[in-house]
Design an enzyme around this catalytic site. Structure first.
Site, PDB file in Angstrom:
ATOM      1  CG  ASP A  67     -13.690  -7.896   0.647  1.00 48.39           C
ATOM      2  OD1 ASP A  67     -13.480  -6.832   1.820  1.00 48.39           O
ATOM      3  OD2 ASP A  67     -14.598  -7.220  -0.765  1.00 48.39           O
TER       4      ASP A  67
ATOM      5  CE1 TYR B  17      -3.453  -3.158   0.964  1.00 48.50           C
ATOM      6  CE2 TYR B  17      -4.413  -1.227   0.712  1.00 48.50           C
ATOM      7  CZ  TYR B  17      -4.810  -2.926   0.192  1.00 48.50           C
ATOM      8  OH  TYR B  17      -5.291  -3.135   0.374  1.00 48.50           O
TER       9      TYR B  17
ATOM     10  CG  ASP C 289      -7.994  -5.215   0.756  1.00 46.62           C
ATOM     11  OD1 ASP C 289      -9.459  -4.577   1.546  1.00 46.62           O
ATOM     12  OD2 ASP C 289      -7.956  -5.252  -0.411  1.00 46.62           O
TER      13      ASP C 289
ATOM     14  CG  ASP D 209      -1.737 -20.792  -0.863  1.00 47.98           C
ATOM     15  OD1 ASP D 209      -1.135 -20.364  -0.090  1.00 47.98           O
ATOM     16  OD2 ASP D 209      -1.130 -20.956  -1.637  1.00 47.98           O
TER      17      ASP D 209
HETATM   18  C1  IPM Z   1     -10.776  -1.725   2.034  1.00 48.23           C
HETATM   19  C2  IPM Z   1     -10.507  -1.294   1.340  1.00 48.23           C
HETATM   20  C3  IPM Z   1      -9.450  -0.651   0.596  1.00 48.23           C
HETATM   21  C4  IPM Z   1      -8.342  -1.056   1.441  1.00 48.23           C
HETATM   22  C5  IPM Z   1      -9.194   0.447  -0.436  1.00 48.23           C
HETATM   23  C6  IPM Z   1     -10.274   0.958  -0.798  1.00 48.23           C
HETATM   24  C7  IPM Z   1      -7.982   1.349  -0.526  1.00 48.23           C
HETATM   25  O1  IPM Z   1     -11.068  -1.706   0.313  1.00 48.23           O
HETATM   26  O2  IPM Z   1     -10.684  -0.936   3.550  1.00 48.23           O
HETATM   27  O3  IPM Z   1     -10.816  -2.399   2.609  1.00 48.23           O
HETATM   28  O4  IPM Z   1      -7.780  -1.360   0.156  1.00 48.23           O
HETATM   29  O5  IPM Z   1      -7.736  -1.154   2.394  1.00 48.23           O
HETATM   30 MN    MN Z   2     -10.961  -4.133   1.220  1.00 45.87          MN
END
Ligand code: IPM
Ligand code: MN
Ligand code: NAD
Length: 330
Positions: free
Chosen positions: A237, A125, A233, A209
């Site tokens: 999700d 990042y 990140d 993985d």
């Molecule tokens: C998150 C988002 C951010 C990240 C993006 C929008 C920069 O996906 O907060 O998970 O990748 O950290």
């Molecule tokens: Mn994210």
């Protein structure tokens, strides 16, 4: 004394879910004074401001920042994300991104309960790298991952302390040590050295993985996970998807040393595909507000909000917010 909260609704569904979060905080009887900051894609298109140093200095005066989501298809990818969200994470030194997951995986029967501690100021990042011969058939692009002993150690130490405070006292390092020889080695050595200071915490290691498999097939193996910025990140999700959906996934961007305000936001983004339709689930924003209340010492209100979110509510954004607010009022 009322807590002073800076509110950045942002883009897409961000302002809508944030409004529901504030509604629920007020229903819980916590005194807050909110100041709206008009930042995000539309503000940028209007006058060019993404997050000036002056605005960032204003934000420093608040107790906490509540953020909805940023990023819009009207602006090239990364402009708002880097200039606003990552700038806050880096400049306010929000080095911990804490993302809890409580839920039942699809096909599972027993609920799991684990927390991902994502390093939040380093890794890929940072933006190290560049592009040569851009736009030609011979273009070369590099994107480095920046890892410091200081940054890795403070994140790992935070994760050990959290694991030690939880009943299972278990911490898993997730990385890719079989390929990323330099960063992986730094993370692994630091993890093992800090582990020696926490003999009561059980430890494990998974390649990222394989962790993706276990998130789906066996999330119960996890208690606390610590990992780098990009793996964290992606994994979070997935964590949302196996814990009731991304509309429930909350996060805290913490400056544990309290040298600047911490920032609280859902894991999800601005969801342009459903923006403006009163369809977004505000629960992730509401649970992020509960994390904020915990950080502010309002632990009783935070627990009541979490309890009110435990039974799922369906309906429009405002219906869900109203129903959770009503449960919190009791
Ligand atoms: C998150 C988002 C951010 C990240 C993006 C929008 C920069 O996906 O907060 O998970 O990748 O950290
Ligand atoms: Mn994210
Ligand atoms: P997203 O999280 O916005 O959406 C992914 C999918 O999840 C979409 O189908 C969306 O409709 C759904 N979804 C997200 N939140 C939901 C909710 N509360 N209720 C119901 N469904 C929900 O991810 P994306 O589409 O990859 O990104 C859209 C924009 O948001 C991009 O500009 C991205 O950079 C940005 N983003 C911002 C943040 C943030 O501000 N913290 C986080 C992630 C993505």
């Amino acid at each position: 004394m009322a807590h002073n909260i800076a509110v950045i609704g942002g883009d897409g569904i961000g302002p809508d879910v944030t409004a529901e979060a504030i509604k629920v905080i007020e229903a819980a009887g916590v005194e807050i004074s909110t100041t709206d900051f008009d930042l995000g894609g539309q503000r940028y298109l209007r006058d060019g401001e993404i997050l000036s140093d002056e605005t960032l200095d204003q934000l420093r005066a608040f107790d906490c920042i509540l953020l909805g989501a940023v990023g819009t298809p009207d602006v090239p990818p990364g402009v708002i994300e880097r200039g606003l969200l990552l700038k806050m994470r880096f400049d306010l030194d929000l080095y911990i991104n804490q993302r809890p997951f409580v839920g039942t995986a699809p096909g599972g029967s027993e609920p799991h309960d684990f927390v991902v501690i994502r390093e939040n100021t380093e890794g890929p990042y940072v933006g190290e790298g560049g592009s040569l011969r851009t736009g030609t058939p011979h273009e070369v692009a590099t994107q480095g991952s920046f890892n410091t002993r200081h940054g890795v150690e403070r994140c790992i130490r935070y994760a050990f302390e959290l694991a030690q405070s939880r009943p299972r006292k278990h911490l898993t390092l997730v990385h890719k040590t079989n390929v990323l020889q330099f960063a992986g080695s730094l993370w692994e050595r630091t993890f093992n050295e800090v582990a020696a200071e926490f003999p009561d915490v059980d430890t494990a290691y998974n390649h990222v993985d394989a962790a993706c498999i276990f998130f789906v097939t066996d999330p119960h193996r996890y208690d606390v996970i610590v990992t780098d910025n990009l793996f964290g990140d992606i994994l979070t999700d997935l964590g949302g998807a196996v814990s009731g959906g991304i509309g429930l996934a909350s996060s805290a961007n913490l400056n544990p040393d309290r040298t600047a305000p911490s920032m609280f936001e859902p894991v999800h983004g601005s969801a342009p595909d459903i923006a403006g339709q009163n369809k977004a689930n505000p629960t992730a924003a509401i649970l992020s507000a509960a994390l904020m209340l915990d950080f502010l010492g309002e632990t009783d209100a935070a627990a009541r909000i979490r309890a009110a979110c435990a039974e799922p509510v369906t309906g429009s954004t405002t219906d869900v917010g109203d129903a959770i607010a009503a449960r919190v009022r009791g």
